[in-house]
Design a protein around this motif. Structure first.
Motif, short mmCIF file in Angstrom:
data_model
loop_
_atom_site.label_atom_id
_atom_site.label_comp_id
_atom_site.label_asym_id
_atom_site.label_seq_id
_atom_site.Cartn_x
_atom_site.Cartn_y
_atom_site.Cartn_z
N ILE A 320 0.83 -1.21 0.00
CA ILE A 320 0.00 0.00 0.00
C ILE A 320 0.87 1.27 0.00
O ILE A 320 0.40 2.37 0.27
N SER A 321 2.17 1.06 -0.28
CA SER A 321 3.13 2.16 -0.42
C SER A 321 3.27 3.00 0.85
O SER A 321 3.53 4.20 0.79
N ASP A 322 3.06 2.37 2.00
CA ASP A 322 3.30 3.05 3.28
C ASP A 322 4.75 2.76 3.67
O ASP A 322 5.05 1.87 4.48
N ILE A 323 5.66 3.52 3.07
CA ILE A 323 7.09 3.26 3.21
C ILE A 323 7.57 3.45 4.64
O ILE A 323 8.39 2.68 5.15
N GLU A 324 7.01 4.47 5.32
CA GLU A 324 7.45 4.76 6.69
C GLU A 324 7.20 3.57 7.61
O GLU A 324 8.10 3.14 8.34
N ASN A 325 5.99 3.02 7.57
CA ASN A 325 5.68 1.86 8.41
C ASN A 325 6.42 0.61 7.94
O ASN A 325 6.81 -0.24 8.75
N ALA A 326 6.62 0.49 6.63
CA ALA A 326 7.37 -0.66 6.10
C ALA A 326 8.79 -0.68 6.68
O ALA A 326 9.29 -1.74 7.09
N ILE A 327 9.43 0.49 6.76
CA ILE A 327 10.78 0.56 7.31
C ILE A 327 10.79 0.23 8.80
O ILE A 327 11.70 -0.44 9.30
N VAL A 328 9.74 0.68 9.52
CA VAL A 328 9.63 0.36 10.96
C VAL A 328 9.63 -1.15 11.16
O VAL A 328 10.35 -1.70 12.00
N TRP A 329 8.82 -1.85 10.36
CA TRP A 329 8.71 -3.32 10.51
C TRP A 329 9.93 -4.03 9.95
O TRP A 329 10.30 -5.11 10.43
N LEU A 330 10.59 -3.44 8.97
CA LEU A 330 11.85 -3.98 8.46
C LEU A 330 12.88 -4.01 9.59
O LEU A 330 13.57 -5.02 9.81
N ASN A 331 12.98 -2.91 10.31
CA ASN A 331 13.94 -2.83 11.42
C ASN A 331 13.59 -3.80 12.54
O ASN A 331 14.49 -4.40 13.16
N ARG A 332 12.31 -3.98 12.80
CA ARG A 332 11.89 -4.96 13.82
C ARG A 332 12.31 -6.37 13.41
O ARG A 332 12.71 -7.18 14.24
N GLY A 333 12.20 -6.63 12.12
CA GLY A 333 12.60 -7.95 11.61
C GLY A 333 14.08 -8.20 11.80
O GLY A 333 14.48 -9.27 12.27
N PHE A 334 14.91 -7.21 11.47
CA PHE A 334 16.35 -7.37 11.63
C PHE A 334 16.74 -7.58 13.09
O PHE A 334 17.66 -8.33 13.41
N LYS A 335 16.03 -6.92 14.01
CA LYS A 335 16.33 -7.08 15.45
C LYS A 335 16.08 -8.50 15.93
O LYS A 335 16.73 -8.98 16.85
N LEU A 336 15.12 -9.19 15.29
CA LEU A 336 14.78 -10.55 15.71
C LEU A 336 15.74 -11.61 15.16
O LEU A 336 15.78 -12.73 15.67
N LEU A 337 16.48 -11.27 14.11
CA LEU A 337 17.30 -12.27 13.41
C LEU A 337 18.25 -13.03 14.34
O LEU A 337 18.42 -14.23 14.22
#
Length: 429
Positions: A320-337
Protein backbone atom coordinates in the motif's frame (compact mmCIF):
# COMPACT_ATOMS: atom_id res chain seq x y z
CA UNK A 1 5.84 -64.78 17.08
CA UNK A 2 7.92 -67.96 17.35
CA UNK A 3 10.81 -68.56 19.76
CA UNK A 4 13.47 -67.57 17.23
CA UNK A 5 11.76 -64.27 16.37
CA UNK A 6 11.33 -63.40 20.04
CA UNK A 7 15.01 -64.10 20.71
CA UNK A 8 15.98 -61.93 17.74
CA UNK A 9 13.71 -59.08 18.84
CA UNK A 10 15.01 -59.09 22.41
CA UNK A 11 18.62 -59.31 21.22
CA UNK A 12 18.13 -56.30 18.96
CA UNK A 13 16.32 -54.37 21.69
CA UNK A 14 19.40 -54.84 23.87
CA UNK A 15 21.61 -53.82 20.94
CA UNK A 16 23.45 -57.12 21.22
CA UNK A 17 25.40 -58.64 18.31
CA UNK A 18 24.68 -62.20 17.16
CA UNK A 19 28.31 -63.12 17.79
CA UNK A 20 28.09 -62.03 21.42
CA UNK A 21 24.82 -63.86 22.12
CA UNK A 22 26.04 -67.04 20.41
CA UNK A 23 29.50 -67.00 22.04
CA UNK A 24 30.06 -70.23 23.98
CA UNK A 25 26.53 -71.47 23.20
CA UNK A 26 26.43 -72.14 19.46
CA UNK A 27 27.98 -70.83 16.26
CA UNK A 28 26.55 -67.50 15.00
CA UNK A 29 25.24 -69.16 11.82
CA UNK A 30 23.17 -71.57 13.92
CA UNK A 31 21.76 -68.66 15.96
CA UNK A 32 20.89 -66.96 12.69
CA UNK A 33 18.93 -70.05 11.62
CA UNK A 34 17.13 -70.08 14.99
CA UNK A 35 16.19 -66.40 14.65
CA UNK A 36 14.93 -66.95 11.11
CA UNK A 37 12.73 -69.85 12.20
CA UNK A 38 14.68 -72.46 10.22
CA UNK A 39 15.44 -74.61 13.28
CA UNK A 40 13.95 -75.02 16.75
CA UNK A 41 16.72 -74.86 19.39
CA UNK A 42 17.08 -77.58 21.98
CA UNK A 43 15.89 -76.83 25.51
CA UNK A 44 19.51 -76.58 26.66
CA UNK A 45 20.42 -73.97 24.02
CA UNK A 46 17.20 -72.06 24.71
CA UNK A 47 18.05 -71.79 28.39
CA UNK A 48 21.59 -70.60 27.69
CA UNK A 49 20.35 -67.97 25.22
CA UNK A 50 17.72 -66.73 27.68
CA UNK A 51 20.32 -66.51 30.44
CA UNK A 52 22.64 -64.47 28.20
CA UNK A 53 19.70 -62.17 27.40
CA UNK A 54 18.94 -61.89 31.11
CA UNK A 55 15.42 -63.22 30.47
CA UNK A 56 13.67 -65.46 33.07
CA UNK A 57 13.59 -69.10 32.02
CA UNK A 58 9.81 -69.26 32.39
CA UNK A 59 9.34 -66.38 29.89
CA UNK A 60 8.62 -68.90 27.11
CA UNK A 61 5.56 -70.13 28.99
CA UNK A 62 4.03 -66.63 28.96
CA UNK A 63 0.78 -66.63 26.96
CA UNK A 64 0.37 -62.88 27.39
CA UNK A 65 -2.05 -60.83 29.40
CA UNK A 66 -5.05 -60.27 27.12
CA UNK A 67 -6.72 -57.88 29.58
CA UNK A 68 -3.56 -55.78 29.74
CA UNK A 69 -3.24 -55.72 25.96
CA UNK A 70 -6.89 -54.64 25.59
CA UNK A 71 -6.22 -51.84 28.06
CA UNK A 72 -3.15 -50.72 26.10
CA UNK A 73 -5.10 -50.64 22.83
CA UNK A 74 -7.98 -48.66 24.33
CA UNK A 75 -5.60 -46.19 25.96
CA UNK A 76 -3.60 -45.94 22.72
CA UNK A 77 -6.77 -44.91 20.86
CA UNK A 78 -7.46 -42.20 23.46
CA UNK A 79 -3.89 -40.88 23.23
CA UNK A 80 -3.80 -40.73 19.42
CA UNK A 81 -7.22 -39.07 19.26
CA UNK A 82 -6.47 -36.49 21.95
CA UNK A 83 -2.77 -35.87 21.18
CA UNK A 84 -2.32 -35.54 24.95
CA UNK A 85 1.43 -35.74 25.66
CA UNK A 86 0.99 -36.48 29.38
CA UNK A 87 -1.22 -39.46 28.58
CA UNK A 88 1.17 -40.49 25.80
CA UNK A 89 4.09 -40.52 28.25
CA UNK A 90 2.07 -42.47 30.83
CA UNK A 91 1.13 -45.15 28.30
CA UNK A 92 4.67 -45.24 26.92
CA UNK A 93 6.09 -45.93 30.39
CA UNK A 94 3.43 -48.61 31.07
CA UNK A 95 4.24 -50.42 27.82
CA UNK A 96 7.98 -50.26 28.49
CA UNK A 97 7.54 -51.68 31.97
CA UNK A 98 5.30 -54.45 30.66
CA UNK A 99 7.82 -55.36 27.93
CA UNK A 100 10.65 -55.55 30.46
CA UNK A 101 8.55 -57.82 32.67
CA UNK A 102 7.24 -59.87 29.71
CA UNK A 103 10.09 -59.87 27.15
CA UNK A 104 8.62 -62.82 25.25
CA UNK A 105 5.03 -61.53 25.12
CA UNK A 106 3.48 -63.09 21.94
CA UNK A 107 2.14 -59.66 20.85
CA UNK A 108 5.53 -58.09 21.35
CA UNK A 109 5.69 -56.74 17.79
CA UNK A 110 2.40 -54.86 18.19
CA UNK A 111 3.65 -53.40 21.47
CA UNK A 112 6.87 -52.27 19.80
CA UNK A 113 4.84 -50.52 17.10
CA UNK A 114 2.72 -48.77 19.71
CA UNK A 115 5.82 -47.78 21.67
CA UNK A 116 7.44 -46.31 18.54
CA UNK A 117 4.31 -44.38 17.56
CA UNK A 118 4.16 -42.86 21.05
CA UNK A 119 7.84 -41.87 20.84
CA UNK A 120 6.94 -39.63 17.88
CA UNK A 121 4.75 -37.61 20.26
CA UNK A 122 7.40 -37.33 22.97
CA UNK A 123 10.38 -35.04 22.20
CA UNK A 124 12.58 -36.70 24.84
CA UNK A 125 12.47 -40.02 22.96
CA UNK A 126 12.71 -38.88 19.34
CA UNK A 127 16.39 -39.84 19.16
CA UNK A 128 15.42 -43.46 19.94
CA UNK A 129 12.84 -43.76 17.18
CA UNK A 130 15.26 -44.76 14.43
CA UNK A 131 16.64 -47.67 16.47
CA UNK A 132 13.10 -49.04 16.84
CA UNK A 133 12.36 -48.53 13.14
CA UNK A 134 15.47 -50.54 12.20
CA UNK A 135 14.25 -53.42 14.38
CA UNK A 136 10.73 -53.19 12.95
CA UNK A 137 12.11 -53.25 9.39
CA UNK A 138 13.65 -56.64 10.19
CA UNK A 139 10.19 -58.02 11.01
CA UNK A 140 8.28 -56.42 8.15
CA UNK A 141 7.65 -59.76 6.43
CA UNK A 142 6.10 -61.18 9.61
CA UNK A 143 3.68 -58.25 10.05
CA UNK A 144 -0.04 -58.64 9.45
CA UNK A 145 -2.09 -55.93 7.71
CA UNK A 146 -2.83 -53.99 10.89
CA UNK A 147 0.83 -54.00 11.93
CA UNK A 148 1.92 -52.87 8.46
CA UNK A 149 -0.67 -50.08 8.73
CA UNK A 150 1.08 -48.77 11.81
CA UNK A 151 4.56 -49.35 10.47
CA UNK A 152 3.95 -47.37 7.27
CA UNK A 153 2.18 -44.68 9.32
CA UNK A 154 5.24 -44.35 11.55
CA UNK A 155 7.54 -44.11 8.53
CA UNK A 156 5.23 -41.55 6.90
CA UNK A 157 5.21 -39.37 10.03
CA UNK A 158 9.02 -39.56 10.30
CA UNK A 159 9.39 -38.53 6.65
CA UNK A 160 6.96 -35.65 7.18
CA UNK A 161 8.80 -34.47 10.30
CA UNK A 162 12.06 -34.52 8.28
CA UNK A 163 10.42 -32.36 5.56
CA UNK A 164 10.57 -35.28 3.10
CA UNK A 165 7.04 -34.58 1.95
CA UNK A 166 7.02 -36.63 -1.25
CA UNK A 167 8.35 -39.69 0.56
CA UNK A 168 5.77 -39.18 3.31
CA UNK A 169 2.98 -38.96 0.74
CA UNK A 170 4.17 -42.11 -1.05
CA UNK A 171 4.34 -44.10 2.20
CA UNK A 172 0.87 -43.01 3.23
CA UNK A 173 -0.48 -43.83 -0.24
CA UNK A 174 0.84 -47.37 0.24
CA UNK A 175 -1.38 -47.67 3.30
CA UNK A 176 -4.52 -46.88 1.31
CA UNK A 177 -3.54 -49.62 -1.16
CA UNK A 178 -2.71 -52.02 1.70
CA UNK A 179 -6.09 -51.74 3.42
CA UNK A 180 -8.36 -51.91 0.38
CA UNK A 181 -9.62 -55.30 1.51
CA UNK A 182 -9.10 -54.77 5.24
CA UNK A 183 -11.34 -52.82 7.59
CA UNK A 184 -9.44 -50.53 9.94
CA UNK A 185 -11.29 -48.84 12.78
CA UNK A 186 -12.78 -45.39 12.17
CA UNK A 187 -10.35 -43.63 14.54
CA UNK A 188 -7.39 -45.22 12.76
CA UNK A 189 -8.71 -44.09 9.38
CA UNK A 190 -9.31 -40.57 10.70
CA UNK A 191 -5.70 -40.36 11.85
CA UNK A 192 -4.51 -41.66 8.46
CA UNK A 193 -6.61 -39.06 6.62
CA UNK A 194 -5.32 -36.32 8.93
CA UNK A 195 -1.62 -37.23 8.48
CA UNK A 196 -2.10 -37.69 4.74
CA UNK A 197 -3.74 -34.26 4.42
CA UNK A 198 -0.66 -32.67 6.00
CA UNK A 199 1.68 -34.56 3.66
CA UNK A 200 -0.13 -33.69 0.43
CA UNK A 201 -0.71 -30.10 1.59
CA UNK A 202 3.07 -29.75 1.93
CA UNK A 203 3.37 -31.07 -1.64
CA UNK A 204 0.91 -28.38 -2.84
CA UNK A 205 -1.67 -31.05 -3.75
CA UNK A 206 -4.48 -28.94 -2.38
CA UNK A 207 -7.55 -30.68 -3.83
CA UNK A 208 -6.45 -34.03 -2.39
CA UNK A 209 -5.63 -32.33 0.93
CA UNK A 210 -9.21 -31.01 1.05
CA UNK A 211 -10.65 -34.49 0.40
CA UNK A 212 -8.48 -36.10 3.08
CA UNK A 213 -8.99 -33.48 5.77
CA UNK A 214 -12.76 -33.42 5.28
CA UNK A 215 -12.83 -37.18 5.96
CA UNK A 216 -10.80 -36.68 9.16
CA UNK A 217 -12.92 -33.69 10.18
CA UNK A 218 -16.12 -35.72 9.85
CA UNK A 219 -14.86 -38.26 12.41
CA UNK A 220 -13.46 -35.69 14.85
CA UNK A 221 -16.73 -33.72 14.75
CA UNK A 222 -18.73 -36.90 15.35
CA UNK A 223 -16.55 -37.83 18.34
CA UNK A 224 -16.57 -34.23 19.65
CA UNK A 225 -12.77 -34.06 19.53
CA UNK A 226 -12.81 -30.28 19.39
CA UNK A 227 -9.09 -29.48 19.17
CA UNK A 228 -8.60 -32.07 16.43
CA UNK A 229 -11.54 -30.51 14.55
CA UNK A 230 -9.89 -27.08 14.79
CA UNK A 231 -6.62 -28.54 13.44
CA UNK A 232 -8.54 -29.95 10.47
CA UNK A 233 -10.32 -26.64 9.82
CA UNK A 234 -6.93 -24.88 9.70
CA UNK A 235 -5.62 -27.39 7.13
CA UNK A 236 -8.86 -27.05 5.14
CA UNK A 237 -8.64 -23.25 5.19
CA UNK A 238 -5.03 -23.28 3.99
CA UNK A 239 -5.87 -25.67 1.14
CA UNK A 240 -8.91 -23.57 0.15
CA UNK A 241 -6.76 -20.43 0.17
CA UNK A 242 -4.27 -22.01 -2.22
CA UNK A 243 -7.00 -23.24 -4.58
CA UNK A 244 -8.27 -19.67 -4.94
CA UNK A 245 -11.57 -19.94 -3.05
CA UNK A 246 -10.49 -17.18 -0.66
CA UNK A 247 -13.93 -16.27 0.68
CA UNK A 248 -14.56 -19.93 1.59
CA UNK A 249 -11.17 -20.02 3.25
CA UNK A 250 -12.05 -16.94 5.35
CA UNK A 251 -15.28 -18.61 6.48
CA UNK A 252 -13.37 -21.76 7.44
CA UNK A 253 -10.82 -19.83 9.51
CA UNK A 254 -13.59 -17.75 11.13
CA UNK A 255 -15.31 -20.99 12.09
CA UNK A 256 -12.09 -22.31 13.63
CA UNK A 257 -11.68 -19.00 15.47
CA UNK A 258 -15.24 -19.15 16.80
CA UNK A 259 -14.83 -22.71 18.09
CA UNK A 260 -11.50 -21.78 19.74
CA UNK A 261 -13.20 -18.85 21.43
CA UNK A 262 -16.03 -21.02 22.73
CA UNK A 263 -13.65 -23.46 24.38
CA UNK A 264 -11.56 -20.50 25.61
CA UNK A 265 -8.42 -21.82 23.99
CA UNK A 266 -5.62 -19.63 22.62
CA UNK A 267 -3.66 -22.63 21.34
CA UNK A 268 -4.56 -22.06 17.68
CA UNK A 269 -5.10 -18.30 17.72
CA UNK A 270 -1.73 -17.37 16.22
CA UNK A 271 -2.12 -19.71 13.26
CA UNK A 272 -5.76 -18.77 12.64
CA UNK A 273 -5.09 -15.01 12.82
CA UNK A 274 -2.03 -15.32 10.57
CA UNK A 275 -4.01 -17.19 7.91
CA UNK A 276 -6.92 -14.76 8.11
CA UNK A 277 -4.37 -12.01 7.51
CA UNK A 278 -3.04 -13.87 4.46
CA UNK A 279 -6.59 -14.34 3.09
CA UNK A 280 -7.53 -10.67 3.52
CA UNK A 281 -4.24 -9.68 1.92
CA UNK A 282 -5.20 -11.70 -1.17
CA UNK A 283 -8.64 -10.06 -1.11
CA UNK A 284 -6.88 -6.65 -0.92
CA UNK A 285 -8.54 -5.91 2.41
CA UNK A 286 -5.31 -4.36 3.65
CA UNK A 287 -6.56 -2.92 6.94
CA UNK A 288 -8.12 -6.24 7.95
CA UNK A 289 -5.01 -8.11 6.84
CA UNK A 290 -2.79 -5.91 9.01
CA UNK A 291 -5.16 -6.26 11.97
CA UNK A 292 -5.12 -10.07 11.77
CA UNK A 293 -1.35 -10.22 11.31
CA UNK A 294 -0.83 -8.01 14.36
CA UNK A 295 -3.31 -10.10 16.37
CA UNK A 296 -1.23 -13.12 15.41
CA UNK A 297 1.94 -11.40 16.55
CA UNK A 298 0.53 -10.46 19.93
CA UNK A 299 -0.29 -14.10 20.68
CA UNK A 300 3.15 -15.45 19.88
CA UNK A 301 6.53 -15.60 21.60
CA UNK A 302 8.35 -17.89 19.12
CA UNK A 303 11.02 -15.75 17.35
CA UNK A 304 10.77 -17.57 14.01
CA UNK A 305 6.98 -17.41 13.91
CA UNK A 306 7.13 -13.76 14.98
CA UNK A 307 9.55 -13.01 12.16
CA UNK A 308 7.30 -14.73 9.62
CA UNK A 309 4.42 -12.52 10.74
CA UNK A 310 6.61 -9.40 10.71
CA UNK A 311 7.59 -10.20 7.11
CA UNK A 312 3.91 -10.37 6.17
CA UNK A 313 3.20 -7.04 7.87
CA UNK A 314 6.21 -5.54 6.06
CA UNK A 315 4.90 -6.87 2.72
CA UNK A 316 1.43 -5.47 3.41
CA UNK A 317 2.71 -1.96 4.16
CA UNK A 318 4.92 -2.11 1.06
CA UNK A 319 1.92 -3.12 -1.05
CA UNK A 320 0.00 0.00 0.00
CA UNK A 321 3.13 2.16 -0.42
CA UNK A 322 3.30 3.05 3.28
CA UNK A 323 7.09 3.26 3.21
CA UNK A 324 7.45 4.76 6.69
CA UNK A 325 5.68 1.86 8.41
CA UNK A 326 7.37 -0.66 6.10
CA UNK A 327 10.78 0.56 7.31
CA UNK A 328 9.63 0.36 10.96
CA UNK A 329 8.71 -3.32 10.51
CA UNK A 330 11.85 -3.98 8.46
CA UNK A 331 13.94 -2.83 11.42
CA UNK A 332 11.89 -4.96 13.82
CA UNK A 333 12.60 -7.95 11.61
CA UNK A 334 16.35 -7.37 11.63
CA UNK A 335 16.33 -7.08 15.45
CA UNK A 336 14.78 -10.55 15.71
CA UNK A 337 17.30 -12.27 13.41
CA UNK A 338 19.87 -12.95 16.12
CA UNK A 339 17.30 -14.92 18.13
CA UNK A 340 16.93 -17.43 15.29
CA UNK A 341 18.97 -20.64 14.92
CA UNK A 342 21.68 -20.35 12.28
CA UNK A 343 20.00 -22.82 9.89
CA UNK A 344 16.93 -20.55 9.47
CA UNK A 345 18.54 -17.14 10.00
CA UNK A 346 19.87 -16.83 6.43
CA UNK A 347 16.46 -17.68 4.97
CA UNK A 348 14.77 -14.78 6.76
CA UNK A 349 17.68 -12.36 6.42
CA UNK A 350 17.58 -12.91 2.63
CA UNK A 351 13.92 -11.82 2.46
CA UNK A 352 14.60 -8.83 4.70
CA UNK A 353 17.61 -7.78 2.60
CA UNK A 354 15.37 -7.67 -0.49
CA UNK A 355 13.10 -5.14 1.18
CA UNK A 356 16.07 -3.27 2.63
CA UNK A 357 17.51 -2.87 -0.87
CA UNK A 358 14.17 -1.70 -2.27
CA UNK A 359 13.04 0.55 0.59
CA UNK A 360 16.38 2.24 1.28
CA UNK A 361 17.39 2.56 -2.40
CA UNK A 362 20.72 0.82 -1.88
CA UNK A 363 23.28 1.48 -4.60
CA UNK A 364 24.52 -2.13 -4.44
CA UNK A 365 21.10 -3.40 -5.55
CA UNK A 366 22.50 -5.79 -8.15
CA UNK A 367 25.08 -7.42 -5.88
CA UNK A 368 22.50 -7.75 -3.08
CA UNK A 369 20.03 -9.53 -5.35
CA UNK A 370 22.73 -11.73 -6.90
CA UNK A 371 23.70 -12.97 -3.43
CA UNK A 372 20.07 -13.65 -2.53
CA UNK A 373 19.33 -15.44 -5.81
CA UNK A 374 22.42 -17.62 -5.33
CA UNK A 375 21.24 -18.59 -1.85
CA UNK A 376 17.71 -19.54 -2.94
CA UNK A 377 18.99 -21.39 -6.01
CA UNK A 378 21.26 -23.53 -3.81
CA UNK A 379 18.22 -24.26 -1.62
CA UNK A 380 16.23 -25.07 -4.81
CA UNK A 381 13.64 -22.50 -3.72
CA UNK A 382 12.82 -21.59 -7.31
CA UNK A 383 9.64 -19.73 -6.39
CA UNK A 384 11.68 -17.05 -4.59
CA UNK A 385 14.28 -17.05 -7.38
CA UNK A 386 11.55 -16.38 -9.93
CA UNK A 387 9.87 -13.61 -7.94
CA UNK A 388 13.06 -11.81 -6.92
CA UNK A 389 14.49 -12.01 -10.46
CA UNK A 390 11.33 -10.26 -11.65
CA UNK A 391 11.60 -7.63 -8.87
CA UNK A 392 15.23 -6.95 -9.76
CA UNK A 393 14.39 -6.70 -13.47
CA UNK A 394 11.70 -4.12 -12.72
CA UNK A 395 14.04 -2.02 -10.58
CA UNK A 396 16.75 -2.17 -13.26
CA UNK A 397 14.23 -1.12 -15.92
CA UNK A 398 13.18 1.85 -13.74
CA UNK A 399 16.84 2.90 -13.66
CA UNK A 400 16.98 2.54 -17.47
CA UNK A 401 19.41 -0.39 -17.27
CA UNK A 402 17.39 -2.18 -19.95
CA UNK A 403 20.03 -4.72 -20.99
CA UNK A 404 20.45 -5.99 -17.41
CA UNK A 405 16.67 -5.87 -16.88
CA UNK A 406 16.14 -8.13 -19.92
CA UNK A 407 18.62 -10.65 -18.52
CA UNK A 408 16.74 -10.90 -15.22
CA UNK A 409 13.27 -10.98 -16.81
CA UNK A 410 14.51 -13.98 -18.81
CA UNK A 411 16.14 -15.55 -15.73
CA UNK A 412 12.94 -15.12 -13.74
CA UNK A 413 10.98 -17.03 -16.39
CA UNK A 414 13.56 -19.84 -16.38
CA UNK A 415 13.25 -20.12 -12.60
CA UNK A 416 9.46 -20.19 -13.01
CA UNK A 417 9.78 -23.17 -15.35
CA UNK A 418 12.09 -24.91 -12.85
CA UNK A 419 9.53 -24.31 -10.13
CA UNK A 420 6.92 -26.10 -12.26
CA UNK A 421 9.47 -28.79 -13.19
CA UNK A 422 8.97 -27.99 -16.88
CA UNK A 423 11.81 -28.67 -19.30
CA UNK A 424 10.30 -27.46 -22.62
CA UNK A 425 7.87 -24.71 -23.59
CA UNK A 426 5.51 -27.27 -25.19
CA UNK A 427 4.60 -28.45 -21.69
CA UNK A 428 3.07 -25.04 -21.04
CA UNK A 429 0.51 -25.53 -23.82
Amino acid sequence: MNIGQLIKLERQRQNMKQEYLASGICVPSYLSRIENGLVIPSEDIQQHLLKRLNVPLDALNNDGDEAKLSYFKAFFKTVINSRNKLKANSLFQDIRTYIEEHPFEPKRLTLLLMETRLMLMLPNYLNQVQANVIILEEFKKEMDTEQLFYFFSIQGIIAYQNNQFREASELLTQIFTLIKSYRMEDWEMAELYYISSLAVLSESRYILAIDYVKSALSYFNQEILIERSIECLIILGIAQKHTGVINESVLTFEKAKDISSKIESSKFKRKIEHNLGACHSLLKNHEQALLHFQNSLSENTNPEENLLTILNILKEYHKISDIENAIVWLNRGFKLLNLLPEKTRTFYSSHLEVYQAILLDKHDLLSTFKKILKYFELKQEYKYCSVYSYVLAQKLAEEKQYKQATIYFDLGFKYYLKQLNITSWEELL
